[in-house]
Design an enzyme around this catalytic site. Structure first.
Site, short mmCIF file in Angstrom:
data_model
loop_
_atom_site.label_atom_id
_atom_site.label_comp_id
_atom_site.label_asym_id
_atom_site.label_seq_id
_atom_site.Cartn_x
_atom_site.Cartn_y
_atom_site.Cartn_z
N VAL A 17 0.62 -1.16 0.10
CA VAL A 17 0.11 0.02 0.25
C VAL A 17 0.62 1.20 -0.01
CG1 VAL A 17 -1.76 1.31 1.30
CG2 VAL A 17 -2.04 -1.24 1.08
N THR A 125 -5.06 -0.06 7.60
CA THR A 125 -6.32 -0.50 8.28
C THR A 125 -6.08 -0.72 9.73
OG1 THR A 125 -6.78 -1.53 6.14
CG2 THR A 125 -8.15 -2.13 8.34
N ARG A 156 -6.83 -3.09 -4.82
CA ARG A 156 -6.26 -4.59 -4.87
C ARG A 156 -5.02 -4.80 -5.41
NH1 ARG A 156 -10.89 -5.68 -9.08
NH2 ARG A 156 -10.07 -3.73 -9.54
N ASN A 210 -14.54 -4.60 3.18
CA ASN A 210 -13.80 -5.96 3.11
C ASN A 210 -14.65 -7.11 3.76
OD1 ASN A 210 -11.55 -4.77 1.85
ND2 ASN A 210 -10.00 -5.07 3.53
N CYS A 262 -5.52 -9.24 3.39
CA CYS A 262 -6.55 -8.39 3.91
C CYS A 262 -7.90 -8.98 4.37
CB CYS A 262 -6.91 -7.36 2.60
SG CYS A 262 -5.31 -6.46 2.15
C1 UGA Z 1 -9.07 -6.85 -1.07
C2 UGA Z 1 -10.19 -5.69 -1.52
O1 UGA Z 1 -10.76 -6.19 -2.69
C3 UGA Z 1 -9.62 -4.12 -1.73
O2 UGA Z 1 -10.64 -3.47 -1.74
C4 UGA Z 1 -8.80 -3.96 -0.50
O3 UGA Z 1 -8.28 -2.33 -0.59
C5 UGA Z 1 -7.63 -4.77 0.02
O4 UGA Z 1 -8.32 -6.34 -0.12
C6 UGA Z 1 -7.05 -4.33 1.37
O5 UGA Z 1 -7.93 -4.27 2.27
O6 UGA Z 1 -6.03 -4.05 1.25
P1 UGA Z 1 -6.98 -8.02 -2.31
O7 UGA Z 1 -6.75 -8.75 -0.95
O8 UGA Z 1 -5.60 -7.38 -2.95
O9 UGA Z 1 -8.12 -6.64 -2.07
O10 UGA Z 1 -7.54 -8.99 -3.19
P2 UGA Z 1 -9.17 -9.15 -3.91
O11 UGA Z 1 -9.12 -9.12 -5.51
O12 UGA Z 1 -10.18 -8.55 -3.05
O13 UGA Z 1 -9.04 -10.84 -3.52
C7 UGA Z 1 -8.95 -11.31 -2.41
C8 UGA Z 1 -9.21 -12.89 -2.15
O14 UGA Z 1 -10.65 -13.22 -2.54
C9 UGA Z 1 -8.41 -13.67 -3.22
O15 UGA Z 1 -7.98 -14.85 -2.63
C10 UGA Z 1 -9.47 -14.07 -4.47
O16 UGA Z 1 -8.94 -15.16 -4.90
C11 UGA Z 1 -10.60 -14.20 -3.55
N1 UGA Z 1 -11.91 -13.77 -4.18
C12 UGA Z 1 -12.19 -12.93 -4.96
C13 UGA Z 1 -12.86 -15.03 -4.70
O17 UGA Z 1 -12.27 -16.35 -4.12
N2 UGA Z 1 -13.78 -14.86 -5.19
C14 UGA Z 1 -14.33 -13.68 -6.02
O18 UGA Z 1 -15.21 -13.56 -6.77
C15 UGA Z 1 -13.37 -12.65 -5.60
#
Ligand code: UGA
Length: 432
Positions: A17, A125, A156, A210, A262
């Site tokens: 970040v 956070t 993300r 989140n 996160c």
């Molecule tokens: C997440 C949030 O999406 C961001 O908005 C936030 O800023 C960030 O956390 C944070 O708090 O710093 P991130 O962890 O980078 O972002 O990734 P995501 O794209 O949200 O995915 C998180 C997890 O959920 C991954 O393991 C992904 O594979 C999983 N996921 C995501 C699913 O299993 N299904 C989905 O439909 C979407």
């Protein structure tokens, strides 16, 4: 205005970040001082080496290198910056609370009362209530020259630059609207709505966002599990649900559960925040449990086809917690690999980017450097991360070198008809 007329902005904590924030603030025309206690990291950045894998980041740092300086000295920040961001990480403690020791380490080094005004902007956070505590502390420690603003980040990993520069909203929590305005001015050229709130509300918007997204994932994962029982296809179900604008299409991809630095941490922390104030957040308890069980389902699927996993060879395609990142924190692959190893399986893995970081994260797995070498002599392949490279697998060649043609698609990423037509047994998550 020329860039040299602008006051420098400080960023403390150059992790994902922090580095993205600093780089994007430079891209917006500010001079930025990036500070981290990790001298090796700062030295590498000075030499143009980027410590993380994040698309577009190296190019943007290079483009803005004249506006970015890297330091290990907090004094540099206080000397040169009126506004400074804190972006240190807040990992979970064993109780699930956020560990704020890095935040407090910065606090303890803040300069005493001087005639120089500063704005401390919290990007990390932090549990709801932390900002109010810190701002009271600042007043008590006679550091009334330092104002506090909460400005949570929603980027993300894997699309961090795009997300920072094109946010859906910007949240600014402050006690004094005038101070909040100073921080809002940094984002003035962005199209996103700026929401000005009090400090606890800003902090809660971050956790609630989140936690809601994680809830969506656990919800669709449970729907997927029921789909398997009743012969429905979760991908089609999610698409059908997503057409309803009140639901939306995003975050309805069923799979082996969410990971990363996160969601797991923030969902647990919000549950703790609620618990510490006497409220039992039942829904989040279920969200966490469903996410844990989801990884176990892959093991069950393997056992269904292979019987005991002792002495079987399982190939993992992907290790990173999601595509386009090298991050392995709380990755489903790590939990899955540990369970497979525990059952006596030989585990091999290939990831297009995360391999150099994997040896530290999980011991006992055989790391490979391409698809064919990882699947060679394996009894099954599990697709763990939906990297583009896996969209078009060399199925014919894979079948020739594998012991058994079995693919468990943990991300519902592959076309089942194509995989089955190539002679494989295919199982997704909640797919027919
Ligand atoms: C997440 C949030 O999406 C961001 O908005 C936030 O800023 C960030 O956390 C944070 O708090 O710093 P991130 O962890 O980078 O972002 O990734 P995501 O794209 O949200 O995915 C998180 C997890 O959920 C991954 O393991 C992904 O594979 C999983 N996921 C995501 C699913 O299993 N299904 C989905 O439909 C979407």
């Amino acid at each position: 205005m020329s860039t040299s007329d602008k006051t420098s902005i400080g960023v403390i904590g150059i992790g994902y970040v922090g580095l993205v924030t600093g780089t994007c603030l430079a891209e917006l025309g500010n001079n930025v001082v990036c500070m981290d206690i990790d001298a090796e990291k700062i030295e590498a950045l000075r030499e143009g080496q980027i410590p993380i894998y994040e698309p577009e980041l190296p190019e943007l740092i290079l483009k803005n290198r004249d506006r970015m300086t890297f330091t290990t000295s907090l004094a540099d920040i206080f000397d040169r910056c009126e506004i400074f961001f804190i972006a240190v990480d807040t990992p979970p403690t064993f109780t699930g609370d956020a560990d704020l020791s890095r935040v407090f380490a910065v606090m303890s080094e803040l300069p005493g009362l001087s005639n120089k005004h500063h704005v401390l902007v919290m990007k990390s956070t932090v549990p709801v209530g932390t900002g109010l505590k810190i701002s009271s502390e600042l007043a008590r420690q006679e550091m009334a020259n330092i104002d506090y603003v909460s400005n949570p980040e929603f980027l993300r990993e894997g699309s961090a630059i795009h997300d920072f520069l094109n946010p859906d909203r910007i949240v600014i929590g402050s006690r004094d609207p005038g101070i909040g305005e100073k921080v809002a001015a940094l984002y003035r050229n962005m199209k996103a709505p700026i929401l000005k709130t009090n400090i606890p509300t800003a902090e809660m918007i971050k956790y609630a966002s989140n936690a809601f997204l994680a809830t969506k994932i656990s919800f669709i994962n449970e729907i997927a599990n029921v789909c398997e029982e009743v012969g429905a296809d979760v991908c089609v179900v999610a698409d059908g649900m997503g057409h309803d604008r009140r639901i939306g299409k995003h975050f309805l991809n069923a799979g082996i559960g969410f990971g990363g630095s996160c969601f797991p941490k923030d969902v647990t922390a919000l549950k703790q925040i609620a618990g510490n104030s006497g409220y039992h957040f039942q829904l989040l308890t279920a969200v966490i449990e469903v996410n844990e069980l989801q990884k176990r389902r892959v093991v069950n699927k393997l056992q269904k086809h292979l019987g005991t996993l002792a002495d079987k060879t399982i190939a993992l395609l992907g290790l990173a917690f999601k595509p386009n990142t090298s991050d392995l924190r709380e990755a489903s692959s790590i939990v899955l690999a540990s369970r497979l190893l525990g059952d006596g399986a030989l585990v091999k893995a290939y990831d297009p980017v995360a391999i150099p970081y994997a040896a530290k994260a999980v011991r006992g797995i055989l790391l490979c450097d391409n698809i064919l070498s990882v699947v060679k002599d394996s009894d099954a392949v599990v697709l763990v991360t939906e990297w583009d490279e896996f969209a078009d697998l060399p199925l014919e060649e894979m079948k020739k070198v594998m012991r058994r043609p079995l693919i468990i698609d943990g991300r519902n990423f592959l076309d089942p008809r194509k995989v089955r037509a190539a002679g494989f047994t295919y199982e997704g998550i909640g797919r027919v």
